[in-house]
Structure formats: C-alpha cells, structure tokens
Design a protein around this motif. Sequence first.
Motif, PDB file in Angstrom:
ATOM      1  N   LEU A  25     -15.772  -3.983  26.594  1.00  0.00           N
ATOM      2  CA  LEU A  25     -14.750  -3.559  25.624  1.00  0.00           C
ATOM      3  C   LEU A  25     -13.697  -2.671  26.305  1.00  0.00           C
ATOM      4  O   LEU A  25     -12.489  -2.848  26.119  1.00  0.00           O
ATOM      5  N   PRO A  50     -10.777   8.326  21.406  1.00  0.00           N
ATOM      6  CA  PRO A  50     -11.578   8.460  20.172  1.00  0.00           C
ATOM      7  C   PRO A  50     -12.507   7.274  19.903  1.00  0.00           C
ATOM      8  O   PRO A  50     -13.465   7.417  19.162  1.00  0.00           O
ATOM      9  N   LEU A  51     -12.234   6.126  20.503  1.00  0.00           N
ATOM     10  CA  LEU A  51     -13.098   4.962  20.257  1.00  0.00           C
ATOM     11  C   LEU A  51     -14.493   5.145  20.845  1.00  0.00           C
ATOM     12  O   LEU A  51     -15.403   4.391  20.545  1.00  0.00           O
ATOM     13  N   TYR A  53     -16.443   7.696  20.338  1.00  0.00           N
ATOM     14  CA  TYR A  53     -17.266   8.610  19.533  1.00  0.00           C
ATOM     15  C   TYR A  53     -18.621   8.033  19.148  1.00  0.00           C
ATOM     16  O   TYR A  53     -19.600   8.748  19.004  1.00  0.00           O
ATOM     17  N   LYS A  54     -18.630   6.721  18.933  1.00  0.00           N
ATOM     18  CA  LYS A  54     -19.830   6.105  18.386  1.00  0.00           C
ATOM     19  C   LYS A  54     -20.969   6.047  19.405  1.00  0.00           C
ATOM     20  O   LYS A  54     -22.134   5.947  19.037  1.00  0.00           O
ATOM     21  N   PHE A  55     -20.632   6.124  20.673  1.00  0.00           N
ATOM     22  CA  PHE A  55     -21.640   5.869  21.707  1.00  0.00           C
ATOM     23  C   PHE A  55     -22.351   7.150  22.144  1.00  0.00           C
ATOM     24  O   PHE A  55     -21.882   8.257  21.906  1.00  0.00           O
ATOM     25  N   ALA A 408      -9.642  11.843  13.627  1.00  0.00           N
ATOM     26  CA  ALA A 408     -11.058  11.546  13.861  1.00  0.00           C
ATOM     27  C   ALA A 408     -11.725  12.594  14.751  1.00  0.00           C
ATOM     28  O   ALA A 408     -12.918  12.840  14.626  1.00  0.00           O
TER      29      ALA A 408
ATOM     30  N   PHE B 137     -12.451   2.624  12.371  1.00  0.00           N
ATOM     31  CA  PHE B 137     -12.649   4.070  12.213  1.00  0.00           C
ATOM     32  C   PHE B 137     -13.508   4.428  10.992  1.00  0.00           C
ATOM     33  O   PHE B 137     -14.384   5.278  11.079  1.00  0.00           O
ATOM     34  N   TRP B 140     -17.143   1.713  11.192  1.00  0.00           N
ATOM     35  CA  TRP B 140     -17.920   1.787  12.434  1.00  0.00           C
ATOM     36  C   TRP B 140     -18.075   3.235  12.917  1.00  0.00           C
ATOM     37  O   TRP B 140     -19.186   3.701  13.162  1.00  0.00           O
ATOM     38  N   LEU B 141     -16.953   3.938  13.034  1.00  0.00           N
ATOM     39  CA  LEU B 141     -17.038   5.321  13.528  1.00  0.00           C
ATOM     40  C   LEU B 141     -17.355   6.326  12.413  1.00  0.00           C
ATOM     41  O   LEU B 141     -17.562   7.505  12.674  1.00  0.00           O
ATOM     42  N   ILE B 143     -15.597   7.734   9.935  1.00  0.00           N
ATOM     43  CA  ILE B 143     -14.657   8.840   9.730  1.00  0.00           C
ATOM     44  C   ILE B 143     -14.139   8.736   8.291  1.00  0.00           C
ATOM     45  O   ILE B 143     -13.655   7.684   7.879  1.00  0.00           O
ATOM     46  N   PHE B 145     -11.375   9.458   6.045  1.00  0.00           N
ATOM     47  CA  PHE B 145      -9.972   9.859   6.067  1.00  0.00           C
ATOM     48  C   PHE B 145      -9.567  10.430   4.707  1.00  0.00           C
ATOM     49  O   PHE B 145     -10.192  10.107   3.690  1.00  0.00           O
TER      50      PHE B 145
END
Lengths: 506, 157
Positions: A25, A50-51, A53-55, A408, B137, B140-141, B143, B145
């Motif tokens: 990715l 910021p992408l 964050y999930k990992f 975020a 966002f 998945w993440l 957040i 908003f």
Amino acid sequence: MENFMWLLHGFGVVFSLENLGACLLGSILGLIVGAMPGIGSLAGVALLLPLTYKFNPTTAIIMLGALYYSNMYGGAFSAILLNIPGDSPAVLTAVDGYPMATVKKRPGQALMTANASSCIGGIIGMLILVVLGPALAEFGLKFGPAEMTVLLLVAMTSIGWLVGGNPIQGVLLSFIGILVASIGMDVQTGTPRFNFGSIYLMGGIEFIPFVIGTVGFAQLMQLMDQKDDKVNAVTDKLTIRGSMLTAHDWKRLTPPSVRAGIMGTFVGVLPGAGATAASFLAYAMQKGFKSEEPLGTGAIEGIAASESANNAAAAGSFAPLLALGIPGSGTGAVLLGGLMMWGLNPGPLLFSTDPDFAWGLIASLFISNLVALAISLGIIPVLLKILKVPVRIMIPVIMIVCFLGAYASTYSMFGVVIMLIAGVFGYIFEKNDYSTAPMLLAFVLAPLLEDNMRKAFIATAGDISEVFFASAIATVLTIILIVLCAFPIVRTILIKTGVYTPKKKG
Amino acid sequence: MKGTSSVKLPTQVIIPVIGFIIGLVYLIIGMGDFGFWNHSTNTPTAGFFPIIIAVGLMILSVLGFIQSFRRKSVEYRLLNWYVPIGFLLFIVGVMIIGTVPAVIIFELLWCKFYEKLSWKSTIIALIFCLILVLPVFTWWLQIDFPVGLIGNLILGY
C-alpha cells in the motif's frame, strides 16, 4: 556477517500478511504521490502519515518507509514524460530523461532506465546501510549528553545552512521551530510553559497538523500558480514490451548506477545533504566519465547517475536516523516524528533493544525497492493518465486530505486551525526563500536537544567548556560546529576583500 | 482573469521583525516566569533552553533584518489566498452542518462553480473525497468527525 544474519531475521519480521500489505500500500501510494508534479516526497509523506494510525508501530513504520522510498521512484516519471520533476532530486533526471523521451522517441526506455538505476542505487544504499547502521550505532553508544548536545547542534546547523541558499534564514527558522516545540510541558519537570494561558496549548503543538500545514497546505497554496499551466506530455503510447532495454542499454546504465549508488549513499548519510545533493553530485561526477552521448541530450548515463544517487541517498539517510536518531532531511524529520509518535526512540540502543523493529524496517526497504520497481513497470501503460490529472482537481481534494489528517491526529478542530496557520506561514516563508525543512527538523529534535543540553549542564554544574570539550568526540564535533558557523562569515569577508570571487551560475 | 490581482508586500523585512518579537516574548516570559539558572541547586530551569534559543533568534533576526534590505518585496497573488480562504469557509461549514455535507458542498462549489470543471470530473473528485472520509477515515481508522451544530441538534447532544 552478523549484520546479514540480522537482516534475514528482519525479513522474517516483514514477511507477515499485514506488513507485506502495508509495504504494498505504501509503495503504491508513494509512487502515485511522488509522480504527481509539485507535491514532492516531503509533502507526500506528511499527507499520508495519518493513514498509518490503524497499524501497530512496526507495520506503520514499514508503510512509511515504503512510502518514502517509492516516492523517489515516482519523482522521475513526471520528469521524463512531462519535463516537470515530481521532486527536486529528479531535476537532473529531466535534463536527460525528457530529451530521451521526446527527441530520441524512447520514452519507455527512459522510464525503464530510471527504474532500473533507482533499483540498483537503492540496493547499493541498503547494503551499505546494513553494514554502516549498526557500526554507527555502536559508535553512538560512546555519546553522552554532552556529545549528543554538540552533535544535535551540528545537525541542526548543517541542515539550516545546506538546505536553501541563505544560512541565516535557515538557522532563523530552525530557532523558530525549536521555540514552537517548547510550547507545552517542560520535558524534565512537567511544568506547563509558554502556553499563553490557553488550555489548548498545554499539551504543546502536535507534530502532524504542524507538518501537514507547513509542507502540505503551503504546497497547495503554491500549486495554485500552476493550475492553468499547459503540460507538454509525451504523446507516444507506452507499453511494457515497448519499454524494454537492450543489452547495450544495460551495459551503458550499469557502471554509472553503481558509481552513483556508492557515492549517493555516503552523501545521504550526511545531515542536510540528502537526495537532491546526491543526484547533483552524481551527475557532476558522471561528466568526468565517458558517456556514449553528451549529457543533456538524452544520455542514458545521465538518467542512471541522477536516479541511482537519489535512491541510494534515501537509503543512506536511514543510517543516522536509526543509529543516532538524527534525520538527514526534512522527509527524514517527518519519518522521525512518525517513529516518535509510535513511541519508538531511534538512537544507539535501537539495534540492541528493538532489533525486530530496526532490522524489520531495513528489510522492508529492500522489499519496498523491489515492489516499487514491479509497480513502476506495471503502471507504465496508465502512467500518462495518472500524470495528467489536472492540478485544478487535485487542489480541492488535497485540501480535504489536509483537513482529515489534521483532525484525525488530534480529534479536535484546534489541530485543523494549527494546520491552517502553519500552512499560511509555511507559504509566506517559502515565498521569501526560507526553506521550511530546517524548521521541521528543529521542531522534531528540540525535545532531544533540550533534554541532553540540560543533563550536560547539570553534570558539569554549568561549566560550558566541560560540555563542549567533554571528550575527544565532543571536541571534534565542537570544531566542526565552529567551522560550520564561521564558514559563511569567512566567505563573506573573502568576497568583500576581493580575495575570493564566487563562480556565477549558468 | 480571476485571481490575477496581486500586491507587493515587504515580507522579507517583516519576517525577521516577527522573529525578533517572538524571541523577545520568549525571553521576557522565560526570565520572568521560569528564570534561567537555579543557583540553590546549581541546575538549569525550565526557561534555560528557550531563553538561549530566544536570544539566538533575536541576534539572527537582526542579521536577517539587515540582509533583507538587499532583497526585493515579494509579490502575492490573490489567487493563492483562495486556498486558505476556501479552507476557512470549509471549517465554518464543518462546524455548522457537519463534515460529510461540508465536504460535498465544498467540492461542488470549488470544482463546478469556481473551477468550472465538467460534471464528470466534479463527481470523480467528490467520490474520491467521500471514499477518504467514510470508508478510510471513519470506518477503517474509526475517526469520529464533527457532525456540526445541526447534527448535534438532530442527535440531541
């Protein structure tokens, strides 16, 4: 040999579905962002931070490393096909890449030359990193607070002076970056300071909104100047088969790639020098060697030297970043900020305390290099479509990306406002030829510098000579610092007295 | 042509002046609130490091100020400032009507009515942004908003 065993261990860490997915990715996004003219690796990595964050931290940093690395590949695409370098290290790629694509009608081969030499340069850089990184870390174990203080001062000063043309402007912005970073809690006592009575500032200025604003948003404001520009794109249809290099082409590109790869790695290790300086030096070095065609007319050797050096420098810059915690460039500073965000503190102990992470990251660079090469080849047929996305569409989309990233990271509109303010100031600074990269670097390194400086002064009860001349290492670093500080002053005096006349550009 | 008007500002002089003021403010607050050196414990205080940097910044600002007179004023085009102005209006929109509606309205206004792009390009840009906001966002993440004042009223917060 032991290092290569650790590298194998690193491959073991990376070979999980999640890590490989993150690597893939990161490579795809990095390539696309790197290819888009005017965005560049610094803004690209900042916007995509910021992408992650999930990992988990290791996966997140693997993705960031892949992002950064594949960005270097992407920069060459627009340089060759549009004559617009995606980023500054690709400037010299355009000098030979665009004539090769247009005058010689070999656009596919120009892209393939860039990809192949990037891969060669990258592998050389990474092999040197495998050997050099742990050695540098071992040397770093000799560093106490005094040595670290002087080393950080050298790093900040050299970056302030090497990036951009004016040393005073570079260091001025570095100092502003340090003062912005000192808002919030005091690192040692936990006392709130410089928050100007605002509860929002008690926790300090968050790194991600600050960097997205200073780099990404400021870049967006500058992109408005290009939104109506017409591009002279290569018109030939691109296919993978039509892009293959001949045996003779390979014979021409290999020697300059190897030379530039070795030289670029060592340039990348130096703070502030970075990929741009590496590609310029490699191109200059290539002028001293035999090229089949003159450089600047579409010579394969020119593309190979520039691309190999900038990718090798990108790999080389990981050595001081991982081993000493000192980034070599603005993009390195963003990566360091990302590492710190994940609670990882790069430095001499990283290789011994967290080998999974350190070697996993290095191994992921090897994989990113190959993945980026494979994707670069795969997207050749659709490359022109990606590159021709109008700036007018990109601007509102990137504005939304800036908002999402800033919000975020802070879960607050305050972060968004900080991003906006940082962006406007970043734009004004860039407009006045103040490079913002030293400010970002100073912002990231300020807590480390303050912590070490205060410890050094506590240990010596305030004796300044004991700090700067605490040991042989500190003394050597202090001499380098003095030379760095004195050089522009001496140069000015020599010019004014007529002893030295600088060469005019062009 | 829209946005072509410009103004020349002496920001090359203003930047070092602002740098000097920032340095002075940090110096005054640092000395006044935290001090420089704790003589009883013989250790640096919380103000020690920022004060050193503030003094350095003031010195560099003076040098930068002297240098700045050799440089020309910088021309600012109104066009470039549409970005922060548009973004500010977008922030206001987010706070009133919430993130998703604000994104939709902002993209439509910018792409279709300001840039006069085709409906196809506008819809592609809009869909790309909505994919970022919702699947990436928000889902998945994870957040959350802002839903804005109106959203808060509807949801009864």
